[in-house]
Write an enzyme that holds these catalytic residues in place. Structure first.
Site, PDB file in Angstrom:
ATOM      1  N   TYR A  48      84.895  52.214  45.322  1.00  0.00           N
ATOM      2  CA  TYR A  48      85.964  52.205  44.309  1.00  0.00           C
ATOM      3  C   TYR A  48      85.851  53.466  43.456  1.00  0.00           C
ATOM      4  CZ  TYR A  48      82.283  50.723  41.095  1.00  0.00           C
ATOM      5  OH  TYR A  48      81.124  50.661  40.366  1.00  0.00           O
ATOM      6  N   HIS A  97      75.277  45.442  42.333  1.00  0.00           N
ATOM      7  CA  HIS A  97      74.368  45.725  41.209  1.00  0.00           C
ATOM      8  C   HIS A  97      73.325  44.613  41.068  1.00  0.00           C
ATOM      9  CE1 HIS A  97      76.739  48.873  38.990  1.00  0.00           C
ATOM     10  NE2 HIS A  97      77.718  48.354  39.709  1.00  0.00           N
ATOM     11  N   ARG A 152      82.842  55.933  44.131  1.00  0.00           N
ATOM     12  CA  ARG A 152      81.465  55.463  44.282  1.00  0.00           C
ATOM     13  C   ARG A 152      81.362  54.732  45.617  1.00  0.00           C
ATOM     14  NH1 ARG A 152      77.554  52.924  40.798  1.00  0.00           N
ATOM     15  NH2 ARG A 152      76.418  54.476  42.002  1.00  0.00           N
ATOM     16  N   HIS A 158      78.557  49.048  46.601  1.00  0.00           N
ATOM     17  CA  HIS A 158      77.221  48.638  46.161  1.00  0.00           C
ATOM     18  C   HIS A 158      77.269  47.291  45.471  1.00  0.00           C
ATOM     19  CE1 HIS A 158      79.164  50.866  42.888  1.00  0.00           C
ATOM     20  NE2 HIS A 158      78.633  49.951  42.114  1.00  0.00           N
ATOM     21  N   TYR A 186      86.154  45.252  39.070  1.00  0.00           N
ATOM     22  CA  TYR A 186      85.298  44.228  38.467  1.00  0.00           C
ATOM     23  C   TYR A 186      86.194  43.256  37.701  1.00  0.00           C
ATOM     24  CZ  TYR A 186      81.331  47.061  39.800  1.00  0.00           C
ATOM     25  OH  TYR A 186      80.406  47.739  40.541  1.00  0.00           O
TER      26      TYR A 186
HETATM   27  C1  BEZ Z   1      79.342  51.158  38.323  1.00  0.00           C
HETATM   28  O1  BEZ Z   1      79.762  50.050  38.008  1.00  0.00           O
HETATM   29  O2  BEZ Z   1      78.678  51.227  39.335  1.00  0.00           O
HETATM   30  C2  BEZ Z   1      79.676  52.410  37.558  1.00  0.00           C
HETATM   31  C3  BEZ Z   1      80.982  52.653  37.201  1.00  0.00           C
HETATM   32  C4  BEZ Z   1      81.284  53.814  36.481  1.00  0.00           C
HETATM   33  C5  BEZ Z   1      80.277  54.702  36.147  1.00  0.00           C
HETATM   34  C6  BEZ Z   1      78.973  54.455  36.547  1.00  0.00           C
HETATM   35  C7  BEZ Z   1      78.662  53.305  37.250  1.00  0.00           C
HETATM   36 FE    FE Z   2      79.485  49.424  40.269  1.00  0.00          FE
END
Ligand code: BEZ
Ligand code: FE
Length: 282
Positions: A192, A218, A213, A216, A157
């Site tokens: 990531y 957000h 993760r 995605h 990010y």
């Molecule tokens: C996120 O940005 O999706 C995220 C990152 C770390 C922990 C939980 C969500």
């Molecule tokens: Fe995220």
């Protein structure tokens, strides 16, 4: 009244709560002590293990800073954040499901023209995101603010790379018109790892879990007269969908990313968001 012993521990500790304690706090604290004592008795915690736990929590606090919240990360990695989310957002049938907010949202992103490009660093494969914001009756929601953010093609990010990425890279806010339609151009996000250079990363490694993760985008949607919605769209086919480090995936949030009709986009995806109208009791 018993002195403290293995047998009486829970009642002895909870019996000290004063009569003036707030009723909700009493409920939460007595439950916490009950479960904590039961857990320690269950696993017969050793003194060495207790010291490891104290050291772990100490380091978790010490690494926290203005832009690093290791306790939330711990909550995320243990499924606590998603459980709190599930209990507090039991959505009506048909409404878009919620998922974890995450630590990388920034208030005050620029409001952009409908259809604008949010990727400012020129990296990654462009994707057209579009759909409608509707209510449970299928009526378009006007004046909804669609706040979006994603990682860049390197998996970071903008706030993780100040001075490297342009400010507000892969972020923007879009306001729906009377038809409830939204559209913007971002990148097809990439999977990531959650920040894993601290105690939470060490915990995951120690128990044989990866920090990744699935890719995605957000979304935070707010609209007059509607319940706010915090969610993601996940990229269908991502190899981490079934092992998200923070347990955020829900089947209904997985979208197809299809080849775009024409350049400059490589991809396109369509997703309608269904908001719940606020009732007088909300
Ligand atoms: C996120 O940005 O999706 C995220 C990152 C770390 C922990 C939980 C969500
Ligand atoms: Fe995220």
């Amino acid at each position: 009244m018993d002195y403290f012993s293995e047998e009486t521990s829970t009642d002895t500790v909870n019996g000290r709560i004063g009569a003036t304690a707030d009723p909700r706090l009493r409920l939460v604290m007595t439950g916490l002590v009950e479960h904590l004592h039961a857990f320690i008795k269950d696993v017969e915690l050793t003194e060495a293990e207790w010291r490891v736990a104290i050291d772990f929590l100490t380091r978790t606090g010490q690494i926290c800073s203005g832009n690093r919240q290791e306790f939330i990360l711990l909550s995320d990695a243990l499924g606590v954040s998603m459980l709190v989310d599930a209990i507090n957002h039991r959505t009506s049938v048909g409404a878009t499901e919620t998922t974890v907010f995450g630590p990388f949202h920034v208030e005050g992103a620029p409001e952009r023209e409908m259809g604008a490009v949010i990727s400012l660093d020129g990296k990654g494969e462009l994707c057209l995101y579009q759909g409608r914001v509707l209510d449970l009756d299928g009526q378009p929601v006007e004046d909804a603010l669609v706040d979006v953010w994603s990682d860049n093609a390197d998996g970071f990010y903008d706030v993780q790379q100040p001075g490297i990425q342009p400010q507000w890279n892969n972020r923007g806010i879009f306001r729906t018109g009377a038809d409830g339609h939204y559209a913007f151009r971002g990148i097809r996000p990439v999977s990531y790892p959650i920040p894993d250079d601290g105690p939470v990363g060490q915990m995951l490694a120690a128990i044989g879990r990866h920090p990744w993760r699935p890719a995605h985008m957000h979304f935070r949607l707010t609209a007059p007269g509607c319940k706010p919605l915090i969610t993601h769209i996940f990229v269908g086919g991502d190899s981490y969908l079934t092992s998200d480090a923070v347990f955020g995936v829900k089947q209904s949030l997985i979208a197809d990313f299809l080849p775009a009709d024409a350049p400059p986009e490589r991809w396109q995806t369509r997703f309608d968001f269904i908001l719940e109208r606020l009732s007088p009791s909300d």
